[in-house]
Design a protein around this motif. Structure first.
Motif, PDB file in Angstrom:
ATOM      1  N   HIS A 150      -5.343   0.556  -5.522  1.00 39.32           N
ATOM      2  CA  HIS A 150      -6.600   0.983  -4.903  1.00 39.32           C
ATOM      3  C   HIS A 150      -7.552  -0.194  -4.679  1.00 39.32           C
ATOM      4  O   HIS A 150      -8.292  -0.200  -3.699  1.00 39.32           O
ATOM      5  N   ASP A 233      -2.460   4.496   1.307  1.00 37.81           N
ATOM      6  CA  ASP A 233      -2.332   5.520   0.272  1.00 37.81           C
ATOM      7  C   ASP A 233      -1.969   6.842   0.944  1.00 37.81           C
ATOM      8  O   ASP A 233      -2.736   7.341   1.769  1.00 37.81           O
ATOM      9  N   HIS A 237      -4.754  13.255  -1.961  1.00 41.80           N
ATOM     10  CA  HIS A 237      -6.196  13.067  -2.199  1.00 41.80           C
ATOM     11  C   HIS A 237      -6.821  12.073  -1.227  1.00 41.80           C
ATOM     12  O   HIS A 237      -8.032  12.055  -1.050  1.00 41.80           O
TER      13      HIS A 237
HETATM   14 FE   FE2 Z   1      -5.429   7.168  -4.006  1.00 37.70          FE
END
Ligand code: FE2
Ligand code: FE2
Lengths: 274, 203
Positions: A150, A233, A237
């Protein structure tokens, strides 16, 4: 309430019928803290046969603080709303402040009882994952990966980003994939195919060649001796509030957020390390 | 012949506020339907087309080259099972045979609930928490992605809880444990689980 016994029987019938005959990332500011040879009780790290770009200290690591928690979440380098309309502010806030924070917290917790490991950058933990004590290896893999992945993710995006790549990465993408468009197509396809949670990456492999790979969950290419130049990603989410099941739309929109300067910096770091 | 999905066993708004109509609409209408369509496309015109869903899953589970088909087929089954694992006004401690079995196996309902929620919370990434019958005992398990206890014929699945983020993100965002608590307290369809005690999952 519709679940009377008789309705239930009907439901079960339907189920039976169905059953039956038919049938995470960091701009890796990899701390390069002059890594003093770890006095770690962990088996000493052998010189990786793959020369990875040296992990320099970065946003992922701080020196061990008084609280004893070495890993810290850097603030998002722009406003939560800065990537609108491609990524919405609410998603950015949850993703950075909740998801990324919990990877950092859980990584700190995992290595709490191994003070010597705390001197390592999270990238080093991932690179030498096999040497991490077994009782915390899965936690380091997931949460260390979540932290590093991240951190990279936030740094390779920026407001008013996107467009055609410039600089050395542009030429490298042409050489390796034929064209920027061909690269994007392959990358999006790999992201669409990743089943479940994970990431899709452009990495520099040990031979210095660029390739597209995808990893499950928070697994980092660093553990495989590959350096992540950029990655997206594809955990739900990352896009569910805005795109729901339409992962392909998110993958397509994401190119408009890219920070090619930072990506070039990572590419050069990969090249010089090899 | 192409497989079809049974209709949702209740209205889309029947599980609100614990699982919203919007979530059910995407989850059933897009995710579940997407798995079905992918599976049907993959088996069309092949000998796999004549198998029951359960036999198809068990057959392709043995072949790593058919992982994508396994994923889609198992997700078709897992989701139908998940819809039936919930009902409006469900949840809480069950009585009857199942209540006794839970006490025998876990010591108490609270212990079962704790283990079930822990299984869901610690399933890193996507997957499911399950209550299964293993011999004479009930046990809680978890599986990643599309994996399913159906491929282990020594176990009988009684109920499952989907912990893919798509199952709860619109309603709970990152708070997976809140969803899991709501599921245990307000949604579990214990009648379905009890009937499964006697079911034979076979073609
Ligand atoms: Fe993530
Ligand atoms: Fe699902």
């Amino acid at each position: 309430m519709k679940c009377s016994v008789s309705t239930l029987a009907a439901i079960l019938c339907l189920v039976a019928a169905a059953l039956l005959p038919t049938a995470a990332e960091a701009q890796i500011t990899i701390p390069t803290p002059t890594i003093t040879p770890p006095t770690v009780t962990v088996p000493s790290v052998q010189p990786p046969s793959v020369t990875m770009p040296s992990t320099q200290p970065s946003a992922t690591q701080a020196s061990t603080s008084a609280s004893g928690y070495p890993y810290k979440l850097a603030p998002l380098p722009y406003d939560y709303s800065a990537l609108e309309p491609y990524i919405d502010a609410e998603t950015m806030k949850l993703h950075h402040d909740k998801h990324h924070q919990s990877y950092v917290d859980n990584l700190n917790k995992a290595i709490e009882k191994y003070p010597d490991l705390q001197k390592r950058s999270p990238e080093q933990l991932l690179r030498d994952l096999k040497q991490i004590p077994e009782d915390i290896r899965a936690a380091v893999r997931g949460n260390g990966g979540g932290h590093v992945n991240h951190t990279m993710f936030w740094e390779i995006m920026k407001p008013k980003g996107g467009g055609e790549p410039a600089g050395p990465i542009a030429a490298a993408l042409r050489t390796n994939f034929g064209s920027f468009d061909a690269f994007k197509t392959q990358f999006n396809e790999a992201g669409t195919k990743r089943f479940g949670s994970g990431w899709v990456w452009l990495v520099s492999n040990p031979g210095g060649k660029l390739e597209i790979v995808s990893t499950a969950n928070q697994d980092s290419p660093i553990t495989d001796g590959k350096y992540p130049i950029l990655g997206n990603d594809v955990w739900e989410h990352a896009y569910y509030l805005k795109y729901q099941n339409r992962r392909a739309d998110y993958l397509g929109a994401w190119w408009n957020t890219l920070n090619w300067d930072e990506i070039n910096r990572r590419f050069q770091k990969a090249s010089t390390g090899l | 012949m192409a497989h079809t999905l049974p209709p949702l066993p209740y209205d889309e708004n029947a599980l609100a506020p614990y699982v919203s109509a919007q979530t059910l609409s995407f989850h059933y209408g897009k995710h579940h339907t997407g798995y079905l369509n992918n599976m049907n496309k993959a088996i069309a015109g092949t000998e796999l087309e004549s198998l029951s869903l359960v036999d198809l899953i068990r057959t392709v589970a043995k072949n790593v080259e058919q992982k994508t088909l396994f994923n889609n087929a198992a997700q078709v089954w897992n989701h139908t099972f998940y819809w039936n694992s919930m009902r409006p006004g469900g949840g809480g401690e069950p009585g009857g045979t199942l209540g006794e079995l839970i006490k025998d196996s876990f010591g108490s309902y609270d212990e079962f609930k704790k283990q079930f929620i822990t299984a869901g919370t610690t399933q890193f990434g996507s997957g499911y928490a399950w209550l299964v019958k293993d011999g004479e005992k009930l046990v809680v398990t978890k599986t990643p992605n599309a994996e399913t206890p159906l491929t282990d014929e020594s176990k009988v699945p009684l109920l499952n809880m989907d912990v893919w983020e798509h199952a709860y993100y619109l309603d709970y965002q990152n708070l997976r444990p809140d969803y899991e608590n709501a599921f245990a307290d307000n949604l579990i369809n214990w009648e379905f689980a009890e009937k499964n005690l006697e079911r034979v999952f076979a073609g």
